[in-house]
Enzyme design. Structure first.
Site, PDB file in Angstrom:
ATOM      1  N   THR A 219      31.579  38.758  29.722  1.00  0.00           N
ATOM      2  CA  THR A 219      31.369  39.321  30.981  1.00  0.00           C
ATOM      3  C   THR A 219      31.335  38.403  32.132  1.00  0.00           C
ATOM      4  O   THR A 219      31.753  38.356  33.153  1.00  0.00           O
ATOM      5  CB  THR A 219      30.000  40.223  30.995  1.00  0.00           C
ATOM      6  OG1 THR A 219      30.387  41.152  30.102  1.00  0.00           O
ATOM      7  CG2 THR A 219      30.007  40.901  32.356  1.00  0.00           C
TER       8      THR A 219
ATOM      9  N   HIS B 246      34.336  36.629  32.844  1.00  0.00           N
ATOM     10  CA  HIS B 246      35.168  37.213  33.823  1.00  0.00           C
ATOM     11  C   HIS B 246      34.692  37.349  35.020  1.00  0.00           C
ATOM     12  O   HIS B 246      35.543  37.368  36.020  1.00  0.00           O
ATOM     13  CB  HIS B 246      35.082  38.925  33.610  1.00  0.00           C
ATOM     14  CG  HIS B 246      35.612  39.610  32.334  1.00  0.00           C
ATOM     15  ND1 HIS B 246      36.865  39.175  31.960  1.00  0.00           N
ATOM     16  CD2 HIS B 246      35.252  40.152  31.261  1.00  0.00           C
ATOM     17  CE1 HIS B 246      37.192  39.504  30.747  1.00  0.00           C
ATOM     18  NE2 HIS B 246      36.419  40.280  30.227  1.00  0.00           N
TER      19      HIS B 246
END
Ligand SMILES: [Zn+2]
Length: 341
Positions: free
Chosen positions: A39, A42
């Site tokens: 994450t 990202h």
């Protein structure tokens, strides 16, 4: 104090910022380690930008020691070794049971919607804090968050000893699901296309194959006397991975969707109908999953230390992101935020 701030996609610098005091229902934690998660990558690549307030510290897989306790906080003390379940709820509990708290609408993810743990001191709501036992090293403590994801997924799957589980996708979460499933007494096989990850999986003693070279269906059918897998964990979020799930599951098998797929993805509806398959979504974790993960981590039954590929001082935090971006041979990199030095 030091804080690693994401300024813009691909641009992070470590700066000196003033320390913040804990509010009445909060605690301030001296951060030991913070893992770099998919994450976070990202965010580094500019995804979910609308949820960030740049410049911002990110990171949510952490461990540390409580340094300050808000005046209304009970059950936590200065000096406690802790980790954080990075979900804060702004909506009332209402009819939501504790085991479904994480899917309540209106929750905030700490480290995305609020500042994260890649800083020397992190202030969080006290209700998000879990205490770590004395025998659990703080670097392993930073793996409790991803291990909680695996505990949640295996629990939702209802996996039992003696069953066969397939894991599609062998990154950190796939590895942890495979290890937790094995601990439950399941026979596990992992499919992964990345050579570096395949080598890492095999080094951990897991049975792993590249589905672009070895026919996944043959492997699973051979393992199960042609029955198919009891549970298939889809962790890749990819079209080929999702396509495999219905093929590999047995009649009335369970498919658990862990990987984040981008909306509409074709899936074989005939398999779902014909084999009476169950498809379950599994997102993050609840407090019970964290407690289970802490118990497993401190039992020493899993080779968690082998998942830690390196510790990068917070001053060089950006290098951890660049290393993962380059595709270096790493499983989990931890940012060393100072409290364990
Ligand atoms: Zn994470």
């Amino acid at each position: 104090m030091k804080a690693a701030h994401l300024l813009a996609p691909g641009n992070m610098i470590t700066v000196d910022v003033p320390e913040i005091s804990a509010g009445e229902n909060e605690v301030a934690i001296r951060v030991a380690y913070c893992g770099v998660c998919g994450t976070d990558m990202h965010l580094w690549h500019g995804k979910m930008a609308e949820r960030l307030s740049l410049p911002q510290a990110i990171g949510h897989e952490m461990s540390g020691t409580i340094e300050q306790v808000g005046i209304k906080v009970t059950g936590l003390s200065v000096g406690d070794r802790v980790t954080v379940r990075p979900l804060a709820y702004s909506t009332p509990v209402g009819d939501w049971t504790e085991d479904a708290a994480h899917i309540r609408p209106g929750s905030k993810f700490l480290g995305i919607d609020t500042p994260g743990a890649m800083q020397a001191r992190w202030v969080v709501p006290a209700e998000t804090v879990h205490r770590l036992p004395q025998n659990l090293p703080l670097d392993i403590g930073a793996l409790v968050e991803p291990l909680s994801v695996a505990c949640h997924d295996v629990h939702l799957a209802g996996l039992r000893a003696g069953e066969t589980a397939v894991v599609i996708g062998g990154g950190t979460i796939g590895i942890l699901i495979a290890l937790v499933a094995q601990l439950k007494g399941a026979r596990v096989v992992v499919f992964e296309v990345n050579k570096t990850r395949l080598a890492a999986l095999r080094a951990l003693g897991l049975e792993a194959f590249d589905p672009s070279e070895t026919d996944a269906s043959n492997v699973v059918m051979e393992m199960t006397q042609q029955r198919g897998a009891d549970v298939v964990f889809e962790v890749s979020g990819s079209q080929p991975g999702i396509g495999l799930t219905t093929e590999l599951a047995r009649v009335r098998g369970r498919i658990v969707i862990v990987g984040i797929a981008p909306g509409m993805v074709p899936i074989n509806m005939f398999h779902i109908f014909w084999k009476e398959l169950q498809i379950l979504g599994a997102r993050v974790y609840n407090a019970g999953d964290f407690e289970r993960a802490i118990e497993i981590a401190s039992s020493g039954q899993l080779p968690l230390q082998k998942l830690i590929s390196g510790k990068i001082p917070i001053e060089d935090a950006a290098n951890a992101f660049k290393s993962i971006e380059r595709g270096d041979d790493v499983i989990k990199l931890l940012i060393d935020c100072g409290a364990d030095r």
